[in-house]
Design a protein around this motif. Structure first.
Motif, mmCIF file in Angstrom:
data_model
loop_
_atom_site.group_PDB
_atom_site.id
_atom_site.type_symbol
_atom_site.label_atom_id
_atom_site.label_comp_id
_atom_site.label_asym_id
_atom_site.label_seq_id
_atom_site.Cartn_x
_atom_site.Cartn_y
_atom_site.Cartn_z
ATOM 1 N N UNK A 54 3.379 10.756 27.288
ATOM 2 C CA UNK A 54 2.932 11.353 26.290
ATOM 3 C C UNK A 54 3.741 10.966 24.872
ATOM 4 N N UNK A 55 3.324 11.641 23.809
ATOM 5 C CA UNK A 55 4.122 11.206 22.948
ATOM 6 C C UNK A 55 5.703 11.435 22.688
ATOM 7 N N UNK A 56 6.034 12.679 23.002
ATOM 8 C CA UNK A 56 7.480 13.181 23.383
ATOM 9 C C UNK A 56 8.110 12.928 24.437
ATOM 10 N N UNK A 76 12.947 7.676 36.049
ATOM 11 C CA UNK A 76 13.603 7.874 34.917
ATOM 12 C C UNK A 76 12.830 8.839 33.798
ATOM 13 N N UNK A 77 13.443 9.399 32.903
ATOM 14 C CA UNK A 77 12.882 10.358 32.032
ATOM 15 C C UNK A 77 13.137 9.951 30.707
ATOM 16 N N UNK A 78 12.356 9.856 29.614
ATOM 17 C CA UNK A 78 12.657 9.569 28.007
ATOM 18 C C UNK A 78 12.162 10.532 27.464
ATOM 19 N N UNK A 79 12.879 11.010 26.447
ATOM 20 C CA UNK A 79 12.381 11.951 25.443
ATOM 21 C C UNK A 79 12.359 11.520 24.144
ATOM 22 N N UNK A 80 11.463 11.714 23.204
ATOM 23 C CA UNK A 80 11.536 11.071 21.886
ATOM 24 C C UNK A 80 11.295 12.120 20.852
ATOM 25 N N UNK A 81 11.844 11.755 19.639
ATOM 26 C CA UNK A 81 11.733 12.865 18.463
ATOM 27 C C UNK A 81 11.179 11.824 17.527
ATOM 28 N N UNK A 82 9.970 11.984 17.091
ATOM 29 C CA UNK A 82 9.161 11.068 16.143
ATOM 30 C C UNK A 82 9.308 11.871 14.844
ATOM 31 N N UNK A 84 7.995 10.330 11.262
ATOM 32 C CA UNK A 84 7.231 9.463 10.540
ATOM 33 C C UNK A 84 7.321 8.070 11.269
ATOM 34 N N UNK A 85 7.962 6.839 10.509
ATOM 35 C CA UNK A 85 7.948 5.689 11.216
ATOM 36 C C UNK A 85 9.222 5.449 11.892
ATOM 37 N N UNK A 86 10.019 6.622 11.931
ATOM 38 C CA UNK A 86 11.536 6.553 12.840
ATOM 39 C C UNK A 86 11.210 7.204 13.979
ATOM 40 N N UNK A 87 11.888 6.652 15.173
ATOM 41 C CA UNK A 87 12.251 7.441 16.166
ATOM 42 C C UNK A 87 13.303 7.477 17.034
ATOM 43 N N UNK A 88 13.675 8.729 17.429
ATOM 44 C CA UNK A 88 14.941 9.048 18.145
ATOM 45 C C UNK A 88 14.880 9.170 19.480
ATOM 46 N N UNK A 89 15.461 8.554 20.591
ATOM 47 C CA UNK A 89 15.110 8.715 21.838
ATOM 48 C C UNK A 89 16.206 8.714 22.630
ATOM 49 N N UNK A 90 16.110 9.367 23.921
ATOM 50 C CA UNK A 90 17.225 9.472 25.010
ATOM 51 C C UNK A 90 16.642 9.413 26.196
#
Length: 320
Positions: A54-56, A76-82, A84-90
């Motif tokens: 999913x998106x997040x 594995x597990x990836x979490x994202x913070x969207x 605008x055009x930037x993304x932070x992920x862990x």
């Protein structure tokens, strides 16, 4: 899945498992009889994976190939913070190390009947990216640990960053060119194949500058992609004990070396710089709206190192 390391040469056979101990004994005893050559090292099996995206959040849970002597986890597990055009992920993940048959499946030493290898990488990655029009940039930092069956534990660090531009990006066709910089460092050199080593690339310093080019075409029923990467790599490896997990075996080798200086107790370190080439070609076809079959071929070379991969897959997609 079928993996094979081929048949090792006579010289390489002397650096597998606990064979160096037999070589040392033969040198000290002036035994000129040749040791039996190692057989072809291979294994086979089929891996199973489940994915949720999913998106997040993205999650995948699966196994190493069923058919290997020991089955491990691949997840594995990836979490994202969207923003605008930037993304932070862990990302947190536990993956098999697929550099060699030893690191991926593990092998059994022919002299002691002991199993070793089957290395797992546990990693945490934090990074981000920024997209603009037909381009973007990204940066990720990773901390990783390595453990396996009767092999030396290891720790590594990696920083990977770059930028890309898409001169073609329309109607399902995407061409992308870019530049990538990769930095890596590992505490232990575990590249070798004697008992206690993991058989995976783990230099103490690694730097690469690469220029990747890729093309992808997506249509309602099929898609394909091709990529070529040219780069310059430089790495440095420390020397390493022949038996890094066994002080007793190391001491025995050292005692043999006092009797014959040709006995090897440590692998030499090295520094290498050169050109690297990687290429891949793959695609998939939708058999039904939620079922697809496909495959991929890949080549990776650096100096004398050459790796070839061919894989096939069947994917079932579940949607809300």
């Amino acid at each position: 899945m079928i993996i094979s390391a081929g048949t090792p040469s006579e010289d390489a056979s002397g650096r597998i498992g606990t064979t160096p101990m037999r070589v040392a004994e033969a040198l000290v005893n002036e035994d000129t009889n040749r040791l039996p050559q190692e057989n072809t090292v291979s294994d086979r099996g089929a891996a199973v994976s489940l994915f949720y995206t999913s998106t997040p959040l993205s999650v995948d849970v699966g196994t190493t190939p069923i058919g290997f002597e020991t089955i491990g986890v691949n997840a594995g597990l990836t979490a994202r913070l969207i923003m605008g055009d930037a993304q932070i992920r862990a990302t947190v993940e536990s993956r098999p190390v697929t550099d060699s048959v030893l690191s991926y499946a593990g092998v059994t030493d022919r002299w002691s009947d002991l199993r070793y290898g089957r290395v797992t990488k546990n990693a945490g990655t934090f990074g981000g990216s920024f997209n603009f029009d037909n381009g973007g940039a990204y940066l990720d930092a990773t901390y990783k640990t390595f453990d396996g069956d009767n092999v030396l534990e290891n720790t590594g660090y990696e920083v990977n960053g770059g930028a890309y531009y898409r001169p073609v990006n329309r109607d399902g066709d995407v061409m992308q060119v870019g530049v990538n910089v990769n930095l890596q460092a590992y505490d232990e050199n575990q590249r070798f194949f004697t008992y206690g080593h993991g058989g995976y690339f783990s230099p103490q310093q690694f730097v690469s500058l690469a220029l990747p080019v890729s093309y992808q075409r997506t249509r309602p029923r099929y898609s394909w992609h091709a990529g070529l990467t040219l780069g310059l790599q430089s790495y440095s490896e420390d020397s390493a004990n022949v038996f890094p997990t066994s002080p007793e075996s190391q001491a025995t080798l050292a005692a043999y070396q006092l009797l014959d200086p040709d006995v090897v107790t440590r692998y030499a370190g090295q520094d290498r710089t050169g050109l690297a080439v990687a290429a891949n070609l793959g695609g998939e076809y939708k058999l039904m709206p939620t079922t697809a079959a496909g495959g991929e071929m890949a080549l990776d070379t650096f100096g004398a190192y050459k790796e070839y991969k061919v894989r096939f897959f069947l994917r079932q997609t579940f949607t809300n």
